[in-house]
Write a protein that holds these residues in place. Structure first.
Motif, PDB file in Angstrom:
ATOM      1  N   ARG A  80      17.386   6.653  67.453  1.00  0.00           N
ATOM      2  CA  ARG A  80      18.125   7.522  66.548  1.00  0.00           C
ATOM      3  C   ARG A  80      17.172   8.251  65.596  1.00  0.00           C
ATOM      4  N   LEU A  81      16.189   7.502  65.080  1.00  0.00           N
ATOM      5  CA  LEU A  81      15.210   8.141  64.199  1.00  0.00           C
ATOM      6  C   LEU A  81      14.508   9.279  64.932  1.00  0.00           C
ATOM      7  N   GLU A  82      14.129   9.009  66.171  1.00  0.00           N
ATOM      8  CA  GLU A  82      13.392  10.000  66.951  1.00  0.00           C
ATOM      9  C   GLU A  82      14.214  11.285  67.114  1.00  0.00           C
ATOM     10  N   ARG A  83      15.494  11.121  67.437  1.00  0.00           N
ATOM     11  CA  ARG A  83      16.337  12.310  67.592  1.00  0.00           C
ATOM     12  C   ARG A  83      16.416  13.084  66.279  1.00  0.00           C
ATOM     13  N   GLY A  84      16.552  12.344  65.195  1.00  0.00           N
ATOM     14  CA  GLY A  84      16.666  12.982  63.880  1.00  0.00           C
ATOM     15  C   GLY A  84      15.388  13.689  63.454  1.00  0.00           C
ATOM     16  N   ILE A  85      14.258  13.058  63.728  1.00  0.00           N
ATOM     17  CA  ILE A  85      12.960  13.628  63.336  1.00  0.00           C
ATOM     18  C   ILE A  85      12.672  14.892  64.150  1.00  0.00           C
ATOM     19  N   LYS A  86      12.916  14.814  65.459  1.00  0.00           N
ATOM     20  CA  LYS A  86      12.655  15.978  66.313  1.00  0.00           C
ATOM     21  C   LYS A  86      13.579  17.138  65.950  1.00  0.00           C
ATOM     22  N   ARG A  88      14.785  17.762  63.048  1.00  0.00           N
ATOM     23  CA  ARG A  88      14.308  18.335  61.796  1.00  0.00           C
ATOM     24  C   ARG A  88      13.070  19.198  62.022  1.00  0.00           C
ATOM     25  N   ALA A  89      12.141  18.705  62.839  1.00  0.00           N
ATOM     26  CA  ALA A  89      10.911  19.455  63.111  1.00  0.00           C
ATOM     27  C   ALA A  89      11.228  20.787  63.792  1.00  0.00           C
ATOM     28  N   ARG A  90      12.223  20.781  64.672  1.00  0.00           N
ATOM     29  CA  ARG A  90      12.617  22.029  65.336  1.00  0.00           C
ATOM     30  C   ARG A  90      13.231  23.011  64.345  1.00  0.00           C
ATOM     31  N   ALA A  91      14.097  22.494  63.485  1.00  0.00           N
ATOM     32  CA  ALA A  91      14.766  23.365  62.512  1.00  0.00           C
ATOM     33  C   ALA A  91      13.761  23.958  61.526  1.00  0.00           C
ATOM     34  N   LEU A 331      20.219  25.434  64.865  1.00  0.00           N
ATOM     35  CA  LEU A 331      20.438  24.590  66.037  1.00  0.00           C
ATOM     36  C   LEU A 331      21.923  24.410  66.333  1.00  0.00           C
ATOM     37  N   GLY A 332      22.770  24.760  65.386  1.00  0.00           N
ATOM     38  CA  GLY A 332      24.199  24.565  65.585  1.00  0.00           C
ATOM     39  C   GLY A 332      24.553  23.096  65.735  1.00  0.00           C
ATOM     40  N   GLU A 333      23.756  22.231  65.088  1.00  0.00           N
ATOM     41  CA  GLU A 333      23.999  20.795  65.180  1.00  0.00           C
ATOM     42  C   GLU A 333      24.237  20.233  63.776  1.00  0.00           C
ATOM     43  N   GLU A 334      24.792  19.024  63.730  1.00  0.00           N
ATOM     44  CA  GLU A 334      24.898  18.340  62.441  1.00  0.00           C
ATOM     45  C   GLU A 334      23.621  17.513  62.247  1.00  0.00           C
ATOM     46  N   PRO A 335      23.103  17.451  61.036  1.00  0.00           N
ATOM     47  CA  PRO A 335      21.877  16.679  60.807  1.00  0.00           C
ATOM     48  C   PRO A 335      22.072  15.203  61.156  1.00  0.00           C
ATOM     49  N   ILE A 336      21.111  14.655  61.881  1.00  0.00           N
ATOM     50  CA  ILE A 336      21.166  13.234  62.246  1.00  0.00           C
ATOM     51  C   ILE A 336      20.619  12.390  61.081  1.00  0.00           C
TER      52      ILE A 336
END
Lengths: 470, 266
Positions: A80-86, A88-91, A331-336
């Protein structure tokens, strides 16, 4: 009385990731522990890793205390952390490409124009230039804290040249040398691929003009810099040259490195020098550290600079508030991963609240770092709080405030044995053609009992950080 | 009107330097007020490097000279067809947000006199009127006097000396405009003159809502018209400098500049 989440013990039970560590500590008598601790210190001294993390200043030869008790994440926690970090880095990178382009996020009214364009880190000279692969920040260090089993918060983003990754690698190296059994008993994801991944990331953003295998260098301000050890360590592990400004020069359309076999063209510069110093022709004319003419070569596509000049506008503490908005917008996503709720003292309502609740809040300078110029309300005297009251009223735009977070603790070796101490985490996300993250990061620990400040300049230490395999 | 420009910058070093690198902003862009017919920049023994148009719409070209060398000559020659647009910059392709030009620099830091001027400007409801007011006030406050100020003179210093040249006028307008919340920038360029000049020209641009960037030349008490060629812009003279250079070596540098801007009879 605040309760803190203990990452090892919950309701008297040992949490799963730490299951095998309980036996390990029981098998280790005090005498052996002291011996091991001394051994670890000797190893750190021998390899010469004594720099202050995150450019905090202080004595460059002081050893940062290493705590042998590892910090552990399960595979599921890390996923989960990994998805959230990536995410954020993309955004953050999408934001940088946008604000140096048409600035859609500003036009859409999602972030105030002045926060971006009047930001000291905004680099007018790179407006209109899109760096290779549309990446500005190639190494994104995201500082995280934990407050519960599933609750993580991002404290800040570091988009320029986050340091400390050598600690992540060395802490692991030393733990493996001292406690090989632990690494047989636990299935721990390796972190030693980081230098290879970093090299691959840098190679993937070589400019279009570069044909074939790109030449990569690390540009350091020199051996007097507190992170010089890390610069030479990474150069060694990546198999690239470590250079200073005077080793490079601009001629024609390219940047060249002086070598014993004559000049060699350089394609990618991983710089560990601040924007202001990299080119006296473009920025500070008095800089002796940079390469005159470098920015023209960069902007005409002859070389890439990592991170790209201007990347700092994304990690400013006032812009930080808007990162969740960036994630939604680009990204059209909700922040993880969540931000820490932040009050901007520049805003009247926020300021009023902050001034009335200083004793419960953490106050930071917008451009501050290293735990300096900061107030931890609950741990401060009346006098200190009053001084901050005056400073905020004097220059409100310079301050933000956040609630005092109940930072999680992990067991830590202290003089009296083992005791819980507060920790944070900085993983290093790599962004090039791909977005990658090694399973691990740097855990900093506040060694002083009760302290919530993990900065090494204020009594912080470091730990090995484990991610367990499935 | 068709204007011809000949601009020679000569660098001399008392001891040869091992090499030099220059970043040029010496090439005009075409827009409604000007159309480039031909334009050429040359550097003696120079190697042309990368060239690109930056976010402000200015052409940047990098040059290097491999030493040892004790003299370097930068020559600009060109012809531009100009049109009077009442000082309004129209059709200039640029991406930098006007907000970027609100930031004070060391050369444009306002003192009390400039802040008072800003207050006066701020009191006017129309930005365009405020801009004209600043231009008039600065022209009166700084008497055109060559040789009194130099390239590092700040807006505040020029105001207190009450003397200066076009650079000082531009800095003073910019400093006061920014203090009044109006984005303002420094523009380098050329202006038609009967005699040869020993420097190129400079003026200020102020961003006016619904009009965009509008030029103000306090030194001549007007807005740029068809006698002007616009070259490059920046936060101040240093940021907009036509040539930024770096020489490897410890030779003392001497600088000579000759500029001729004339009309071609049609």
């Amino acid at each position: 009385m605040t309760t803190y989440f203990n990452e090892m013990f919950q309701d008297g039970e040992v949490r799963i990731p730490y299951a095998r560590l309980e036996g390990w500590t029981k098998r280790m008598p005090d005498a052996l522990r002291h011996m091991k601790q001394a051994e670890a210190e000797a190893l750190f001294r021998r390899i010469g890793i004594t720099f202050a993390v995150y450019g905090e200043g202080g004595d460059p030869d002081r050893l940062i205390p290493f705590d042998m008790f590892p910090r552990v994440f399960t595979a599921a926690e890390w996923a989960r952390l990994e998805r959230g970090i990536k995410q954020r880095a993309r955004a953050l990178n999408a934001f940088l490409v946008d604000v140096y382009g048409r600035g859609e996020i500003v036009r859409a009214g999602r972030i105030p124009a002045h926060l971006v364009y009047r930001n000291a880190a905004f680099e007018k000279s790179v407006v209109g230039f899109v760096p290779p692969k549309g990446v500005y920040s190639h190494i994104v260090g995201i500082d995280l804290v934990r407050t519960g089993p599933d609750e993580f918060f991002v404290l800040e983003d570091n988009c320029r040249t986050p340091s400390g990754v050598s600690y992540m690698l060395e802490n692991r190296e030393i733990m493996m040398r001292m406690f090989p059994d632990l690494f047989r008993e636990n299935r721990i994801e390796p972190v030693d691929s980081y230098p290879l991944l970093l090299r691959r990331t840098l190679a993937s953003v070589a400019p279009a003009k570069c044909k074939g295998d790109p030449t990569i260098v690390i540009l350091t301000p020199g051996h007097f810099n507190s992170a010089y050890y890390e610069h030479s360590f990474l150069a060694d592990l990546m198999g690239v040259e470590l250079v200073e400004g005077q080793d490079l020069f601009v001629e024609g359309e390219y940047v060249w490195m002086r070598t014993t076999e004559g000049p060699k063209r350089v394609d990618v510069i991983y710089r560990r020098i601040d924007d202001a110093y990299i080119d006296p022709l473009c920025f500070r004319p008095d800089s002796m550290l940079g390469v005159p003419g470098l920015m023209d070569v960069y902007r005409s596509g002859g070389v890439n600079i990592c991170s790209c000049p201007g990347a700092g506008v994304a990690d400013d503490k006032a812009v930080y508030t808007f990162v969740p908005e960036m994630i939604r917008f680009y990204l059209g996503e909700e922040p993880i991963l969540n931000n820490v709720p932040t009050w901007q003292c520049a805003k009247e309502d926020d300021r009023k609240y902050v001034l009335e609740n200083l004793k419960d809040l953490v106050v930071k300078e917008v451009h501050g770092s290293g735990g300096y110029g900061m107030l931890v309300g609950p741990k401060s005297t009346k006098d200190q709080i009053e001084r901050f009251h005056a400073r905020i009223k004097d220059d409100p735009g310079n301050y933000i405030a956040q609630p005092t977070l109940a930072l999680s603790t992990t067991p830590t070796f202290v003089n009296e044995g083992i005791a819980p101490r507060h920790v944070d985490l900085r993983p290093y996300c790599l962004v090039g053609e791909r977005v990658e993250l090694v399973p691990g990061g740097l855990t900093r620990v506040a060694l002083t009992e009760g302290s919530l400040v993990v900065n090494s300049s204020q009594g912080g230490g470091v730990k090995d950080t484990w991610v367990l395999a499935e | 009107m068709i204007l011809t420009v000949e601009h020679v910058t000569r660098y001399g070093y008392d001891r040869p330097v091992r090499g030099l690198v220059q970043s040029h902003r010496m090439t005009p862009a075409s827009h409604e007020g000007q159309r480039v017919i031909d334009w050429e920049v040359g550097v003696s023994d120079g190697l042309a490097g990368g060239s690109f148009r930056d976010g402000a719409g200015d052409r940047v070209t990098s040059w290097s000279v491999i030493g040892p060398v004790s003299q370097v000559e930068v020559t600009v020659r060109g012809r531009v067809e100009t049109k009077d647009t009442g000082g309004i910059l129209r059709g200039h392709r640029e991406l930098v947000s006007p907000h970027c030009y609100l930031q004070a620099t060391a050369l444009t830091h306002p003192d009390d006199a400039l802040l008072a001027l800003a207050e006066e400007a701020r009191a006017l409801p129309e930005v365009l009127d405020a801009a004209h007011l600043l231009c008039e006030r600065v022209a009166k406050a700084i008497l055109w006097t060559p040789g009194v100020t130099q390239s590092q003179t700040t807006a505040a210093e020029a105001m207190s000396q009450a003397q200066g040249v076009c650079q000082d006028h531009a800095h003073a307008i910019i400093a006061a405009a920014r203090a009044a919340g109006m984005p303002a920038r420094y523009v380098s360029g050329y202006m038609l003159a009967e005699e040869r000049q020993d420097a190129a020209h400079a003026w200020a641009e102020i961003h006016v809502p619904n009009l965009g960037w509008v030029g103000f030349d306090a030194a001549n008490g007007c807005c740029p018209d068809d006698r002007y060629i616009r070259i490059a812009s920046g936060l101040d003279a240093q940021d907009a400098a036509p040539i930024r250079g770096w020489a490897r070596g410890d030779g003392q540098e001497r600088l000579e500049v000759a500029v001729a801007v004339q009309t071609v009879e049609q």
